[in-house]
Design an enzyme around this catalytic site. Structure first.
Site, mmCIF file in Angstrom:
data_model
loop_
_atom_site.group_PDB
_atom_site.id
_atom_site.type_symbol
_atom_site.label_atom_id
_atom_site.label_comp_id
_atom_site.label_asym_id
_atom_site.label_seq_id
_atom_site.Cartn_x
_atom_site.Cartn_y
_atom_site.Cartn_z
ATOM 1 C CD GLU A 1 99.389 23.267 2.172
ATOM 2 O OE1 GLU A 1 98.719 23.340 1.135
ATOM 3 O OE2 GLU A 1 99.035 23.822 3.248
ATOM 4 C CB THR B 1 89.640 21.899 3.115
ATOM 5 O OG1 THR B 1 90.192 23.198 3.309
ATOM 6 C CG2 THR B 1 88.396 21.738 3.967
ATOM 7 C CB CYS B 2 89.205 17.515 0.305
ATOM 8 S SG CYS B 2 88.515 15.917 -0.118
ATOM 9 C CB CYS C 1 85.588 15.309 1.537
ATOM 10 S SG CYS C 1 85.789 16.878 0.705
ATOM 11 C CE LYS D 1 81.554 14.452 4.567
ATOM 12 N NZ LYS D 1 81.276 15.683 3.872
ATOM 13 C CE1 TYR E 1 95.511 13.411 -1.518
ATOM 14 C CE2 TYR E 1 95.950 15.464 -2.675
ATOM 15 C CZ TYR E 1 95.086 14.458 -2.317
ATOM 16 O OH TYR E 1 93.793 14.485 -2.769
ATOM 17 N N GLY F 1 73.063 26.238 8.958
ATOM 18 C CA GLY F 1 72.090 25.389 8.264
ATOM 19 C C GLY F 1 72.589 24.929 6.915
ATOM 20 C CE1 TYR G 1 76.332 22.186 -0.082
ATOM 21 C CE2 TYR G 1 76.905 19.868 -0.081
ATOM 22 C CZ TYR G 1 76.486 20.992 -0.751
ATOM 23 O OH TYR G 1 76.220 20.914 -2.092
ATOM 24 C CD GLU H 1 78.309 16.796 5.009
ATOM 25 O OE1 GLU H 1 79.427 17.238 5.377
ATOM 26 O OE2 GLU H 1 78.092 16.404 3.849
ATOM 27 N NE ARG I 1 72.020 33.549 8.459
ATOM 28 C CZ ARG I 1 73.006 34.333 8.032
ATOM 29 N NH1 ARG I 1 73.522 35.234 8.834
ATOM 30 N NH2 ARG I 1 73.480 34.212 6.831
ATOM 31 N NE ARG J 1 70.058 31.241 2.606
ATOM 32 C CZ ARG J 1 70.901 31.813 1.752
ATOM 33 N NH1 ARG J 1 70.518 32.076 0.517
ATOM 34 N NH2 ARG J 1 72.126 32.132 2.116
ATOM 35 N N GLY K 1 79.738 29.014 7.330
ATOM 36 C CA GLY K 1 80.357 29.426 6.079
ATOM 37 C C GLY K 1 81.873 29.500 6.183
ATOM 38 C CG HIS L 1 63.238 -6.177 -8.211
ATOM 39 N ND1 HIS L 1 62.533 -5.135 -7.633
ATOM 40 C CD2 HIS L 1 62.724 -7.327 -7.702
ATOM 41 C CE1 HIS L 1 61.612 -5.649 -6.825
ATOM 42 N NE2 HIS L 1 61.712 -6.963 -6.841
ATOM 43 C CD GLU M 1 63.379 -2.055 -8.260
ATOM 44 O OE1 GLU M 1 63.034 -2.571 -9.337
ATOM 45 O OE2 GLU M 1 63.415 -2.684 -7.190
HETATM 46 P P1 NDP Z 1 77.341 27.177 3.894
HETATM 47 O O1 NDP Z 1 77.658 28.461 3.253
HETATM 48 O O2 NDP Z 1 76.834 26.052 3.088
HETATM 49 O O3 NDP Z 1 76.326 27.403 5.086
HETATM 50 C C1 NDP Z 1 76.536 28.374 6.054
HETATM 51 C C2 NDP Z 1 75.362 28.391 6.981
HETATM 52 O O4 NDP Z 1 75.627 29.241 8.077
HETATM 53 C C3 NDP Z 1 74.101 28.879 6.313
HETATM 54 O O5 NDP Z 1 73.028 28.122 6.803
HETATM 55 C C4 NDP Z 1 74.028 30.325 6.781
HETATM 56 O O6 NDP Z 1 72.710 30.805 6.879
HETATM 57 C C5 NDP Z 1 74.616 30.233 8.166
HETATM 58 N N1 NDP Z 1 75.248 31.473 8.618
HETATM 59 C C6 NDP Z 1 76.105 32.253 7.930
HETATM 60 N N2 NDP Z 1 76.495 33.287 8.688
HETATM 61 C C7 NDP Z 1 75.867 33.164 9.882
HETATM 62 C C8 NDP Z 1 75.843 33.933 11.064
HETATM 63 N N3 NDP Z 1 76.579 35.026 11.183
HETATM 64 N N4 NDP Z 1 75.066 33.503 12.092
HETATM 65 C C9 NDP Z 1 74.325 32.394 11.963
HETATM 66 N N5 NDP Z 1 74.299 31.628 10.876
HETATM 67 C C10 NDP Z 1 75.064 32.007 9.831
HETATM 68 O O7 NDP Z 1 78.682 26.816 4.656
HETATM 69 P P2 NDP Z 1 79.252 25.527 5.330
HETATM 70 O O8 NDP Z 1 80.147 26.075 6.362
HETATM 71 O O9 NDP Z 1 78.187 24.561 5.753
HETATM 72 O O10 NDP Z 1 80.050 24.839 4.147
HETATM 73 C C11 NDP Z 1 80.892 25.573 3.252
HETATM 74 C C12 NDP Z 1 80.882 24.947 1.898
HETATM 75 O O11 NDP Z 1 81.676 23.770 1.891
HETATM 76 C C13 NDP Z 1 79.510 24.489 1.411
HETATM 77 O O12 NDP Z 1 78.773 25.512 0.835
HETATM 78 C C14 NDP Z 1 79.851 23.409 0.425
HETATM 79 O O13 NDP Z 1 80.037 23.977 -0.844
HETATM 80 C C15 NDP Z 1 81.168 22.848 0.952
HETATM 81 N N6 NDP Z 1 80.932 21.545 1.594
HETATM 82 C C16 NDP Z 1 80.540 20.485 0.839
HETATM 83 C C17 NDP Z 1 80.295 19.257 1.411
HETATM 84 C C18 NDP Z 1 79.836 18.112 0.581
HETATM 85 O O14 NDP Z 1 80.000 18.148 -0.635
HETATM 86 N N7 NDP Z 1 79.263 17.076 1.180
HETATM 87 C C19 NDP Z 1 80.454 19.050 2.847
HETATM 88 C C20 NDP Z 1 80.838 20.228 3.552
HETATM 89 C C21 NDP Z 1 81.077 21.417 2.939
HETATM 90 P P3 NDP Z 1 71.872 31.335 5.610
HETATM 91 O O15 NDP Z 1 71.355 30.103 4.918
HETATM 92 O O16 NDP Z 1 70.788 32.137 6.227
HETATM 93 O O17 NDP Z 1 72.818 32.130 4.781
#
Ligand code: NDP
Length: 454
Positions: free
Chosen positions: A35, A42-43, A48, A51, A99, A175, A177, A181, A198, A204, A262, A436, A441
């Site tokens: 490591e 990350t978590c 997680c 956060k 850990y 847009g 997670y 958050e 976007r 989505r 992402g 209740h 429920e």
């Molecule tokens: P996501 O892939 O979930 O979302 C990325 C977002 O960024 C989408 O809305 C996407 O739009 C947008 N996007 C991507 N590229 C661009 C760009 N070039 N310009 C503008 N917007 C863009 O990624 P996250 O970073 O939110 O999270 C990564 C992953 O981590 C998640 O998918 C999830 O699996 C995990 N996670 C889980 C959590 C939990 O369990 N509570 C908490 C945080 C993360 P579009 O929809 O149009 O593709």
């Protein structure tokens, strides 16, 4: 005794890597894990755990506001960012230590440094080479920031956990997670917050009704939602403020821009060119159902594989791999009905299919929905509402999807995930007696079909 230094050399001590290492070691394998940053991945460090601590912190002003309806008069709360940030960091350091102990107690050798694969059975760390019968890549992912003018002024969630100063005005891009958050966190902690996405509606892939309901609630809490828009450029002003130009031609002045656009697999400098490991179209490592890459001695699990980027999924993959390879117990992860939660405000939690996915599968559905004011808010005076939705396959009566937006949604849906995993029907839900008075429920008292589709 094999001719190799180790039976298994794991690269990355995050959720998946640690779980695979200690289980493999428990089954008798000689295991090392390398490591180069922080134990727990990350978590634990920038995901997680911190956060969720921030989410708790960001709910406090609401709790204080709600207190008035219950007869408490509380002075307007003052927020001190360094206290929250540093208390969180202390907790993370405590977990890092745990850990380290877990690995040591399991007899796993921890090698601190960046690992590079030299050949299919050799890994180099800090100039020293180690041989292993098998190598496991569990290096996770890293935030991606769009390449736009001024991208160097944009932070990712990694930096948001360690900000020197708490920003007064924040723009969150994305847009998914993380964006949703963090918009809730910044807003709850008192920043003037705008989420720019976007597409026409964030989250989505989630159920459309859930997305619409959440957008209303999030906006009502004070986050400005700007959809169908992207960031064109970010310019740092002489006074340190950031001027953001949006694709709709408008401009904003903010103190912080955070992109949650992402994550990419963390494979830079890993030495994959010295192996036959292949990538998928989306850039994750290609593996078969047993997490084996195209290089037979090399395996990969967790976010670097990207089946579902969730800690419990990485843990399950790590366990399956260790059982398969070192306990003569072939195991595969079942990716059906994995429950998940988005800790936005209010929370979303979901298990099974969305309405859109069920219709795509050709199912005829009975849909049950309810939306109500949580009992707590009858006296708090807060407008927050809760939404619940059950999707039932008409022909089998099986519950195929369950969605909730509301307080403690994750806590509630976890139990429902067990029922769905066990194949529960709507009749099973109906014959379950409720607890209740709870919000949960409602899931066993939804009698009237809202609509039938498909
Ligand atoms: P996501 O892939 O979930 O979302 C990325 C977002 O960024 C989408 O809305 C996407 O739009 C947008 N996007 C991507 N590229 C661009 C760009 N070039 N310009 C503008 N917007 C863009 O990624 P996250 O970073 O939110 O999270 C990564 C992953 O981590 C998640 O998918 C999830 O699996 C995990 N996670 C889980 C959590 C939990 O369990 N509570 C908490 C945080 C993360 P579009 O929809 O149009 O593709």
């Amino acid at each position: 005794m094999s001719a190799y230094d180790f039976d298994l050399f794991v690269i990355g001590a995050g959720s998946g890597g640690v779980r695979a290492s200690r289980m493999a070691s428990g089954f008798g394998a000689r295991v090392a894990v390398a490591e180069d940053t922080f134990l727990g991945g990350t978590c634990v460090n920038v995901g997680c755990v911190p956060k969720k601590l921030f989410v708790y912190g960001s709910h406090v002003p609401e709790e204080v506001e709600a207190a008035a309806g219950y007869g408490w008069s509380v002075a307007k709360p003052e927020f001190d960012w360094p206290t929250l940030r540093d208390n969180k960091t202390k907790e993370i350091q405590r977990l890092n230590g745990i850990y380290g102990n877990i690995l040591a107690n399991a007899g796993v050798e921890l090698i601190e440094g960046r690992a590079t694969i030299v050949d299919p059975n050799t890994v180099a760390v800090n100039g020293k080479q180690y041989t292993a019968e098998r190598i496991l890549i569990a290096t996770g992912g890293w935030p991606k920031i769009p390449e736009i003018p001024g991208a160097e002024h944009i932070i990712s969630s990694n930096e948001a956990f360690y900000l020197e100063e708490f920003p007064k005005r924040v723009m969150v891009l994305g847009g998914g997670y993380i964006a949703v958050e963090f918009a809730g966190i910044f807003n709850g902690l008192g920043a003037d917050t705008e989420l720019v996405y976007r597409g026409p509606l964030f989250l989505r892939g989630f159920d459309q009704e859930v997305r619409e309901f959440t957008a209303n609630e999030v906006a009502q809490k004070g986050v400005k939602l700007t959809f169908d828009t992207n960031i064109e450029s970010v310019e740092k002003q002489a006074n340190g403020e950031l001027k953001v130009r949006l694709t709709d031609g408008s401009e904003r002045i903010v103190d912080c821009v955070m992109a949650a656009t992402g994550r990419a697999p963390k494979i830079d400098g890993l030495g994959l060119e010295n192996t036959a490991v292949k990538l998928t179209e989306s850039g994750t490592l290609a593996v078969n159902d047993d997490y084996q890459t195209d290089e037979p001695s090399i395996y990969a699990i967790g976010d670097v594989v990207g089946r579902m980027e969730l800690t419990p999924v990485a843990l399950a993959e790590g366990m399956a791999l260790a059982k398969t390879l070192y306990n003569n117990q072939p195991t595969r992860v079942d990716y059906e009905n994995i429950a998940t939660a988005v800790f936005c405000q209010p929370n979303i939690s979901t298990v099974g299919l969305t309405e859109e996915q069920a219709l795509e599968k050709g199912m005829r559905l009975r849909i049950y929905t309810t939306s109500f004011k949580h009992m707590k808010h009858t006296l708090s005076g807060m407008p927050e509402r809760t939404f619940m939705k059950l999707l039932v396959e008409d022909s089998s009566d099986k519950v195929v999807g369950c969605h909730m937006v509301g307080q403690d949604a994750g806590e509630i849906i976890q139990g429902i995930a067990v029922a769905m995993k066990a194949g529960a029907t709507k009749a099973d839900f109906d014959s379950t007696i409720g607890i209740h008075p709870t919000a949960a429920e409602e899931f066993v008292t939804m009698r009237d079909v809202t609509r039938v589709v498909g």
